[in-house]
Each structure stands twice: as structure tokens, then as C-alpha cells.
Design a protein around this motif. Structure first.
Motif, PDB file in Angstrom:
ATOM      1  N   VAL A  23      14.310  46.208  75.978  1.00 39.42           N
ATOM      2  CA  VAL A  23      13.767  47.535  75.677  1.00 39.42           C
ATOM      3  C   VAL A  23      14.240  47.913  74.274  1.00 39.42           C
ATOM      4  CG1 VAL A  23      13.636  49.932  76.423  1.00 39.42           C
ATOM      5  CG2 VAL A  23      13.948  48.124  78.118  1.00 39.42           C
ATOM      6  N   ALA A  24      13.328  48.412  73.437  1.00 39.94           N
ATOM      7  CA  ALA A  24      13.669  48.771  72.062  1.00 39.94           C
ATOM      8  C   ALA A  24      12.973  50.052  71.645  1.00 39.94           C
ATOM      9  CB  ALA A  24      13.267  47.638  71.116  1.00 39.94           C
ATOM     10  N   ALA A  37      18.083  46.943  74.144  1.00 38.26           N
ATOM     11  CA  ALA A  37      18.941  46.862  75.325  1.00 38.26           C
ATOM     12  C   ALA A  37      18.231  46.011  76.374  1.00 38.26           C
ATOM     13  CB  ALA A  37      19.206  48.260  75.881  1.00 38.26           C
ATOM     14  N   LEU A  38      19.002  45.455  77.277  1.00 43.04           N
ATOM     15  CA  LEU A  38      18.438  44.754  78.426  1.00 43.04           C
ATOM     16  C   LEU A  38      18.590  45.645  79.646  1.00 43.04           C
ATOM     17  CD1 LEU A  38      19.754  41.093  78.086  1.00 43.04           C
ATOM     18  CD2 LEU A  38      17.432  41.922  77.719  1.00 43.04           C
ATOM     19  N   PHE A  45      17.821  51.526  81.642  1.00 40.44           N
ATOM     20  CA  PHE A  45      18.260  51.343  80.261  1.00 40.44           C
ATOM     21  C   PHE A  45      18.602  52.703  79.688  1.00 40.44           C
ATOM     22  CE2 PHE A  45      13.787  52.320  80.025  1.00 40.44           C
ATOM     23  CZ  PHE A  45      13.706  53.197  78.955  1.00 40.44           C
ATOM     24  N   SER A  46      19.387  52.729  78.618  1.00 38.83           N
ATOM     25  CA  SER A  46      19.644  53.978  77.901  1.00 38.83           C
ATOM     26  C   SER A  46      20.067  53.677  76.473  1.00 38.83           C
ATOM     27  CB  SER A  46      20.698  54.832  78.607  1.00 38.83           C
ATOM     28  OG  SER A  46      21.950  54.199  78.551  1.00 38.83           O
ATOM     29  N   PHE A  47      19.779  54.624  75.603  1.00 40.69           N
ATOM     30  CA  PHE A  47      20.151  54.556  74.198  1.00 40.69           C
ATOM     31  C   PHE A  47      20.811  55.875  73.830  1.00 40.69           C
ATOM     32  CE2 PHE A  47      16.191  52.027  74.329  1.00 40.69           C
ATOM     33  CZ  PHE A  47      16.660  50.831  73.809  1.00 40.69           C
ATOM     34  N   ALA A  48      21.796  55.812  72.952  1.00 36.55           N
ATOM     35  CA  ALA A  48      22.354  57.013  72.337  1.00 36.55           C
ATOM     36  C   ALA A  48      21.767  57.080  70.933  1.00 36.55           C
ATOM     37  CB  ALA A  48      23.868  56.941  72.279  1.00 36.55           C
ATOM     38  N   VAL A  49      21.152  58.202  70.596  1.00 43.62           N
ATOM     39  CA  VAL A  49      20.552  58.392  69.277  1.00 43.62           C
ATOM     40  C   VAL A  49      21.119  59.663  68.665  1.00 43.62           C
ATOM     41  CG1 VAL A  49      18.442  57.111  69.806  1.00 43.62           C
ATOM     42  CG2 VAL A  49      18.538  59.549  70.285  1.00 43.62           C
ATOM     43  N   SER A  50      21.059  59.745  67.336  1.00 35.88           N
ATOM     44  CA  SER A  50      21.673  60.889  66.658  1.00 35.88           C
ATOM     45  C   SER A  50      20.738  62.073  66.472  1.00 35.88           C
ATOM     46  CB  SER A  50      22.217  60.455  65.294  1.00 35.88           C
ATOM     47  OG  SER A  50      21.173  59.970  64.493  1.00 35.88           O
TER      48      SER A  50
END
Length: 86
Positions: A23-24, A37-38, A45-50
Motif C-alpha cells: 500500500v502506498a 507499507a505491507l 495498514f496505516s501511515f503517519a503523515v505531517s
């Protein structure tokens, strides 16, 4: 700096969690990190963004199936994005 979370789950065509899917981030407000991320065994899945805002997320399974969707990153944890592999 405030942490914004963008996350969700990837499901297969039957609605089951899809593990091991890449996942991107494919688009977002202003510059965003070039990260991927896988998904885990639960398909999550999760992302931390600013930066808060709407991001485009794409995923690609090892067998070539893919999905794309949009979700809003918010302070803390936002509503999860559900991507269904096609």
C-alpha cells in the motif's frame, strides 16, 4: 508537529482481509512522503503523515490485483479506508 494518521484495510474479492499487499500514497495535499507499507494478517495498514487532508492511496497485491481510493488524514485516527482488490 501534529501527527495525522491515515489507515484502513485491504479486502480481497470475497471481502476477506488481504495480507501482504503493498500500500502506498499516490497523491495528497502538498508534498508527502514516498513510503509504502505491507498489510498485516488482518489486511490493515496505516501511515503517519505531517499534513491533514485528502490523500490518494493505492495498493498492489502479489498476484497483480490492485485498488485505489481516497481518505482523509486527521489528527489522531480517522475513519478507515476500505480498499477492495479487483
Amino acid at each position: 508537529m501534529t501527527s495525522h494518521t491515515l489507515g484502513g484495510v485491504v479486502l480481497d474479492a470475497h471481502g476477506d482481509p488481504a495480507a501482504g499487499v503493498t500500500v502506498a500514497l499516490a497523491g495528497g495535499p502538498g508534498p508527502f512522503p514516498d513510503i509504502a507499507a505491507l498489510t498485516g494478517a488482518d489486511g490493515r495498514f496505516s501511515f503517519a503523515v505531517s499534513t491533514a487532508g485528502v490523500y490518494t492511496v493505492q495498493c498492489l497485491a502479489p498476484d497483480g490485483r490492485s485498488a485505489r481510493g481516497q481518505a482523509e488524514a486527521v489528527a489522531g485516527t480517522g475513519a478507515p479506508l476500505v480498499l477492495r482488490l479487483g
